[in-house]
Design an enzyme around this catalytic site. Structure first.
Site, PDB file in Angstrom:
ATOM      1  CE  LYS A 118       8.079  -2.056  -5.798  1.00  0.00           C
ATOM      2  NZ  LYS A 118       7.620  -2.550  -7.082  1.00  0.00           N
ATOM      3  CE  LYS A 127       2.200  -1.103  -1.925  1.00  0.00           C
ATOM      4  NZ  LYS A 127       2.370  -1.035  -3.319  1.00  0.00           N
ATOM      5  CE  LYS A 186       2.052  -8.705  -7.129  1.00  0.00           C
ATOM      6  NZ  LYS A 186       2.478  -8.166  -8.405  1.00  0.00           N
TER       7      LYS A 186
HETATM    8  P1  TYM Z   1       1.650  -4.427  -9.197  1.00  0.00           P
HETATM    9  O1  TYM Z   1       1.991  -5.701  -9.888  1.00  0.00           O
HETATM   10  O2  TYM Z   1       2.443  -4.022  -8.023  1.00  0.00           O
HETATM   11  O3  TYM Z   1       0.134  -4.462  -8.741  1.00  0.00           O
HETATM   12  C1  TYM Z   1      -0.887  -4.791  -9.649  1.00  0.00           C
HETATM   13  C2  TYM Z   1      -2.115  -3.949  -9.389  1.00  0.00           C
HETATM   14  O4  TYM Z   1      -2.578  -4.154  -8.050  1.00  0.00           O
HETATM   15  C3  TYM Z   1      -2.739  -2.892  -7.394  1.00  0.00           C
HETATM   16  N1  TYM Z   1      -2.424  -3.077  -5.972  1.00  0.00           N
HETATM   17  C4  TYM Z   1      -3.282  -2.819  -4.985  1.00  0.00           C
HETATM   18  N2  TYM Z   1      -4.550  -2.371  -4.983  1.00  0.00           N
HETATM   19  C5  TYM Z   1      -5.163  -2.244  -3.782  1.00  0.00           C
HETATM   20  N3  TYM Z   1      -4.568  -2.539  -2.600  1.00  0.00           N
HETATM   21  C6  TYM Z   1      -3.297  -2.986  -2.551  1.00  0.00           C
HETATM   22  N4  TYM Z   1      -2.732  -3.285  -1.404  1.00  0.00           N
HETATM   23  C7  TYM Z   1      -2.602  -3.152  -3.783  1.00  0.00           C
HETATM   24  N5  TYM Z   1      -1.352  -3.580  -4.106  1.00  0.00           N
HETATM   25  C8  TYM Z   1      -1.267  -3.525  -5.447  1.00  0.00           C
HETATM   26  C9  TYM Z   1      -1.726  -1.983  -8.089  1.00  0.00           C
HETATM   27  O5  TYM Z   1      -2.063  -0.626  -7.914  1.00  0.00           O
HETATM   28  C10 TYM Z   1      -1.839  -2.447  -9.518  1.00  0.00           C
HETATM   29  O6  TYM Z   1      -2.937  -1.816 -10.151  1.00  0.00           O
HETATM   30  N6  TYM Z   1       3.481  -0.748 -12.002  1.00  0.00           N
HETATM   31  C11 TYM Z   1       2.406  -1.681 -11.892  1.00  0.00           C
HETATM   32  C12 TYM Z   1       2.276  -2.601 -13.072  1.00  0.00           C
HETATM   33  C13 TYM Z   1       2.236  -1.934 -14.406  1.00  0.00           C
HETATM   34  C14 TYM Z   1       1.126  -1.255 -14.958  1.00  0.00           C
HETATM   35  C15 TYM Z   1       1.530  -0.874 -16.270  1.00  0.00           C
HETATM   36  C16 TYM Z   1      -0.139  -0.948 -14.471  1.00  0.00           C
HETATM   37  C17 TYM Z   1       3.210  -1.940 -15.333  1.00  0.00           C
HETATM   38  N7  TYM Z   1       2.780  -1.294 -16.480  1.00  0.00           N
HETATM   39  C18 TYM Z   1       0.647  -0.176 -17.118  1.00  0.00           C
HETATM   40  C19 TYM Z   1      -1.009  -0.242 -15.322  1.00  0.00           C
HETATM   41  C20 TYM Z   1      -0.602   0.133 -16.613  1.00  0.00           C
HETATM   42  C21 TYM Z   1       2.640  -2.550 -10.670  1.00  0.00           C
HETATM   43  O7  TYM Z   1       3.727  -2.690 -10.196  1.00  0.00           O
HETATM   44  O8  TYM Z   1       1.583  -3.228 -10.255  1.00  0.00           O
END
Ligand code: TYM
Length: 327
Positions: free
Chosen positions: A111, A192, A195
């Protein structure tokens, strides 16, 4: 009862990767465990956010949580920024996390690469994530594969804290699906689905129109063969589409292969378009109803109260153990 916590960032739209890798699984878990699902709005400001968009996207994500089937009478839905304990614990944990550990985080490297300015928030992001998890005595954290390294760091921080200050935190386990934990980009199946990809046809968002869904799937990169076969290494595009098909219809890969034997990609893609549209249609309908009902804010207020109550207990324990004066 075992506890589950997970979060999603309210940055832009939520895509099929987020749904299959995480949110869809939240719905399944709410019947078995005590679940906390957070809209991690504080994480999203680690990269610049337009305040108006942040506001709207936070409420939209909470509505989407409910639209996919998370029931606020079963699971706690809340906004991270409404529970100040997250930021507070993150500070205590930062003082017990090493720069070397954060330097190894691949998501930070990705990032921050090529950016003119990078905030310290982006750097310490995984510590705030650890705080989110550890504040709730969380046993399980359902996430996609890309969060694995953050989860490992969270466990390391918790183990170190427990050793230094005495048993405080439960050591959480990641719940990463064996299948569908990494949905790939439609325009480049070696990356992957993300967003931040600017090509709108690289992903399918949960609120996309049928015509956008159709275009994205029909344009999806495959290969020069015509056989529907699951082979991630040699046929990453087709394998990715098969994964989406399989998860949404609960059909095994073998059955999909059999069903499309001798047929080209065209028929398979056309069917997948219908599957995705019909899977998202009820979510979109429910989403509209929830937005119109105005119930989101009430759910979030109640969720924040519950989250504050649970997290306060753990935060107080942490502070006592560290030697802070508490009246
Ligand atoms: P974020 O917002 O990027 O993504 C949310 C969830 O979606 C999953 N994900 C995917 N799964 C499968 N294929 C993909 N291409 C894909 N892209 C995203 C992510 O693995 C995630 O589960 N850091 C985290 C948010 C967070 C969090 C937490 C998660 C903050 N605090 C505490 C669990 C527990 C994040 O940026 O997710």
């Amino acid at each position: 009862m075992k506890r589950v916590l997970s979060g999603v960032q309210p940055t832009s739209e939520i895509h099929l990767g987020n749904y299959i890798g995480a949110i869809k699984r939240f719905v399944e878990l709410q019947n078995e465990m005590d679940c906390f699902f957070c809209v991690v709005d504080m994480h999203s400001i680690t990269i610049p956010q337009d305040p108006k968009n942040l506001y709207e996207n936070s409420l939209k994500l909470a509505a989407l949580y409910m639209a996919v089937g998370i029931d606020p009478s079963k699971a706690t839905i809340f906004l991270q920024s409404q529970v100040p304990a997250h930021a507070e614990l993150a500070w205590y944990l930062q003082c017990n996390t090493y720069i070397g550990e954060l330097n190894r985080m691949t998501q930070f490297k990705d990032k921050s690469q090529g950016k003119e300015v990078v905030t310290t928030g982006l750097y310490t992001y995984p510590v705030l994530m650890a705080a989110d998890i550890l504040l709730y005595d969380t046993h399980y954290v359902p996430v996609g594969e890309d969060q694995k390294q953050h989860l490992e760091l969270c466990r390391d921080i918790a183990i170190r804290f427990n050793k230094k200050f005495g048993e405080t935190f439960i050591i959480p386990e990641p719940l990463i699906a064996k299948f569908g934990a990494r949905i790939m980009s439609l325009d480049d199946p070696t990356k992957k689905m993300s967003k931040s990809n600017e090509n709108k046809y690289s992903k399918i968002n949960l609120l996309d129109s049928p015509s956008k869904i159709k275009k994205s799937i029909m344009k999806a990169v495959t290969d020069s063969e015509s056989e529907i076969r699951y082979d991630v290494k040699n046929k990453p595009g087709v394998s990715n589409l098969m994964t989406i098909y399989s998860v949404l219809t609960k059909t095994s890969l073998e059955d999909i292969e059999k069903r499309y034997e001798g047929q080209g990609y065209g028929t398979f893609k056309k069917d997948l378009v219908e599957i995705v549209i019909s899977s998202l249609e009820p979510i979109q309908k429910k989403y509209k109803e929830i937005i119109e009902s105005g119930e989101v804010e009430k759910v979030l207020k109640e969720g924040a109260e519950k989250a504050k109550e649970v997290s306060h207990k753990i935060l107080t324990d942490v502070k006592k153990k560290m030697g802070f004066v508490i009246f």
